[in-house]
Structure formats: structure tokens, C-alpha cells
Design a protein around this motif. Structure first.
Motif, PDB file in Angstrom:
ATOM      1  N   UNK A   1     -29.302   5.641   5.274  1.00 54.58           N
ATOM      2  CA  UNK A   1     -30.695   6.077   5.275  1.00 54.58           C
ATOM      3  C   UNK A   1     -30.739   6.570   4.012  1.00 54.58           C
ATOM      4  N   UNK A   2     -29.830   7.251   3.104  1.00 52.37           N
ATOM      5  CA  UNK A   2     -29.905   7.477   2.213  1.00 52.37           C
ATOM      6  C   UNK A   2     -29.388   6.717   0.968  1.00 52.37           C
ATOM      7  N   UNK A   3     -28.891   5.743   1.408  1.00 54.66           N
ATOM      8  CA  UNK A   3     -28.376   3.966  -0.130  1.00 54.66           C
ATOM      9  C   UNK A   3     -29.427   3.449   0.388  1.00 54.66           C
ATOM     10  N   UNK A   4     -30.433   3.859   1.797  1.00 54.41           N
ATOM     11  CA  UNK A   4     -31.129   2.415   1.477  1.00 54.41           C
ATOM     12  C   UNK A   4     -32.610   2.888   0.599  1.00 54.41           C
ATOM     13  N   UNK A   5     -32.562   4.550   1.095  1.00 54.96           N
ATOM     14  CA  UNK A   5     -34.297   5.252   0.044  1.00 54.96           C
ATOM     15  C   UNK A   5     -33.315   5.050  -1.454  1.00 54.96           C
ATOM     16  N   UNK A   6     -31.857   5.477  -2.020  1.00 53.82           N
ATOM     17  CA  UNK A   6     -31.861   5.031  -2.930  1.00 53.82           C
ATOM     18  C   UNK A   6     -32.054   3.548  -3.695  1.00 53.82           C
ATOM     19  N   UNK A   7     -31.857   2.310  -3.181  1.00 47.30           N
ATOM     20  CA  UNK A   7     -31.996   1.487  -3.168  1.00 47.30           C
ATOM     21  C   UNK A   7     -33.163   0.714  -3.520  1.00 47.30           C
ATOM     22  N   UNK A   8     -34.440   1.167  -2.467  1.00 46.44           N
ATOM     23  CA  UNK A   8     -35.944   1.018  -2.665  1.00 46.44           C
ATOM     24  C   UNK A   8     -36.444   1.839  -3.807  1.00 46.44           C
TER      25      UNK A   8
ATOM     26  N   UNK B   1     -32.092  -4.936  -2.649  1.00 43.23           N
ATOM     27  CA  UNK B   1     -31.842  -3.541  -1.856  1.00 43.23           C
ATOM     28  C   UNK B   1     -32.741  -3.606  -0.057  1.00 43.23           C
ATOM     29  N   UNK B   2     -33.805  -4.994  -0.333  1.00 39.41           N
ATOM     30  CA  UNK B   2     -33.704  -4.662   0.766  1.00 39.41           C
ATOM     31  C   UNK B   2     -33.302  -4.557   2.986  1.00 39.41           C
ATOM     32  N   UNK B   3     -32.129  -5.381   2.088  1.00 41.73           N
ATOM     33  CA  UNK B   3     -31.018  -6.011   3.153  1.00 41.73           C
ATOM     34  C   UNK B   3     -30.204  -4.916   3.577  1.00 41.73           C
ATOM     35  N   UNK B   4     -29.997  -4.061   2.656  1.00 42.58           N
ATOM     36  CA  UNK B   4     -28.676  -3.008   2.435  1.00 42.58           C
ATOM     37  C   UNK B   4     -30.598  -1.862   3.771  1.00 42.58           C
ATOM     38  N   UNK B   5     -31.544  -1.547   3.197  1.00 37.93           N
ATOM     39  CA  UNK B   5     -32.215  -1.142   4.143  1.00 37.93           C
ATOM     40  C   UNK B   5     -32.488  -1.861   5.858  1.00 37.93           C
ATOM     41  N   UNK B   6     -32.491  -2.694   5.931  1.00 38.91           N
ATOM     42  CA  UNK B   6     -32.189  -3.562   7.250  1.00 38.91           C
ATOM     43  C   UNK B   6     -30.995  -3.299   8.297  1.00 38.91           C
ATOM     44  N   UNK B   7     -29.073  -3.669   7.355  1.00 33.40           N
ATOM     45  CA  UNK B   7     -28.076  -3.085   7.416  1.00 33.40           C
ATOM     46  C   UNK B   7     -28.504  -1.159   8.171  1.00 33.40           C
TER      47      UNK B   7
END
Length: 263
Positions: free
Chosen positions: A125-132, A208-214
Motif C-alpha cells: 500500500x505504501x508503494x502504491x501511495x508513493x506511485x500515485x 503507477x495504477x497497476x502498482x495500486x491494483x497489485x
């Protein structure tokens, strides 16, 4: 006395449509609940359609006053006292002062762990937050208006990223490759597709959003993406674009992503 309703996305949509038609009138009282609708109300205030949450007489803020004031007022940084589970950071601070960004992520990480999420899921989740948040720096053309906010609660964690920039459609159309996009709804679906970004497919960006979905695999989540006059939403376990719903909404400023996860 009747129970006061929480401000949900559905309730906020109804209020915004009434305001857009000039028929807002008097409203029943609502109570602040999830973070996402409150941040979307900040975006609607930026467009001039609604007052900011802290100025709406019909909204009980329930302890969210300080973080919402930070979001609406352009503060650089805010953290809940004693690390009690919420925080705010402006995106250009994240870019210019990486130590403050690291500190912010650590606080968000602690809040998610305290909510009961396993450490591996929290890391994702932290990785996804950073990507977004990085997307604000790369695509909004208004990094100083962007911010990241999070809140942890009993068995839930949510974060939102928003800006007052050019939005998904204008960002993608800055590349002739995306001139075919008809509206913000098309742009949202395109922007959320792996490998699509204003840099074009050949650049191999837009992940970035594919990171979120993963990051949300096997997690129960509610997501809302907002750009201009459209919103894209999805919810359920391991949500993806396959179960997304796109709808026209009253125009909000910039771009917003809201993610809420529950155990």
C-alpha cells in the motif's frame, strides 16, 4: 431524533448535482465518515461548486477539522498528535524534502499496521501511495496544489491523493497519441490502464495504477478516481478495471484518487 447520515460518495454526488442545478436549498445534517468523500468535497470547493468541508454548516466534521483545513488551505504538512493515525503532506514538499516524505510514509505505515493490516500488505500500500503521489509531480502541471492524506481506523486504512492541476484528459491529450479520447471518462479508463500515460506507450511509463491494483490483491477495497466531470469507481476483493463503473458527475477541480481498504 433521526440518525445523522454519513457523507458518502453517493450523498456527495446528490448534493453536488443539486448545487450544479441551482437547487441546493437547505440540506439535512451529514457527518464526516470516510476520508474520500471529504477530499472530493475539497475538489468540488476548488471548482467553486461547494463550500470547503470546514465551511459547510450542514456537515459535522467529527475530528477531521485540522487535516481538512490543511488540505483546503495549502498547508505543507500536518500530522495527528502523538501519531494517532492521520496525516497530510503537500506533494511539492515530498519532491523537495525527501526526508519529510520518508517520515510521512513511516507514519502512514504505522497507522496501517495499527489498523490490523499485515506488514506485507502495508508495504504494498505504501508503494502504491508513493506511485500515485508521483503522478501529481509528473502529470498535473501544478505540483504545489497536490497533496497526500491518510487515515487509519479500526480495521481500516485509507488514503487520498488530489491536485488542482489539468486533469486526466488534458494530460493525456498533450500527446497526439491520445487525441481520440472523447471525455474525462475515457481519459480515466485510459490513464488507469497499464502502460498508458502522457509520455506515450513507447515510453513504457504509466505503471503507477497497476502498482495500486497489485497492492490490493486479496484485499477488500473501495476506489474512486475523479477528473473533471467524471468519476470512476470500483470496489470488492482485489478490485480491477474489469469491475469499474464510470459516470458523469458535476465538475470537480483537478484529479483525485481515493483508496479505502478494510479487513
Amino acid at each position: 431524533m433521526p440518525e445523522i447520515e454519513s457523507l458518502t460518495f453517493a450523498a456527495l454526488d446528490g448534493i453536488a448535482f443539486a448545487a450544479a442545478r441551482g437547487r441546493l436549498g437547505s440540506l439535512p445534517e451529514y457527518a464526516a465518515g470516510d476520508l474520500g468523500p471529504l477530499i472530493e468535497m475539497v475538489q468540488l470547493a476548488r471548482s467553486g461548486l461547494l463550500p470547503p468541508p470546514s465551511s459547510a454548516p450542514w456537515l459535522r466534521l467529527n475530528g477531521t477539522e485540522t487535516v481538512l483545513r490543511a488540505a483546503a488551505g495549502g498547508s505543507e504538512r500536518w500530522a495527528s498528535p502523538h501519531g494517532s493515525g492521520s496525516g497530510f503532506l503537500r506533494c511539492d514538499v515530498m519532491q523537495n524534502e525527501p526526508m519529510r516524505w520518508t517520515s510521512f510514509k513511516l507514519e502512514a505505515h504505522k497507522a496501517a499496521l495499527a489498523a490490523g493490516f499485515p506488514s506485507q500488505a502495508v508495504g504494498r500500500l505504501m508503494g502504491a501511495m508513493g506511485e500515485i503521489a508521483d503522478n501529481v509531480l509528473e502529470h498535473s502541471e501544478s505540483a504545489s496544489t497536490g497533496f497526500v492524506v491518510f487515515a487509519g481506523g479500526p480495521r481500516s486504512f485509507e488514503f487520498a491523493v488530489a491536485d488542482d492541476g489539468i486533469g486526466a484528459l488534458a494530460s493525456l491529450r498533450s500527446n497526439p497519441e491520445y487525441a481520440y479520447l472523447a471525455d474525462e471518462g475515457d481519459a480515466l479508463q485510459c490513464a488507469l490502464t497499464d502502460g498508458e500515460s502522457r509520455f506515450g506507450k513507447a515510453a513504457q511509463r504509466g505503471t503507477g495504477f497497476s502498482t495500486l491494483f497489485k497492492s490490493l490483491v486479496n484485499m477488500n477495497a473501495t476506489l474512486r478516481f475523479r477528473s473533471g466531470d467524471h468519476a470512476l469507481g470500483m470496489q470488492g476483493k482485489s478490485p480491477t478495471l474489469v469491475n469499474a463503473h464510470v459516470a458523469r458527475k458535476p465538475r470537480a477541480s483537478g484529479f483525485m484518487v481515493s483508496v479505502r481498504c478494510a479487513i
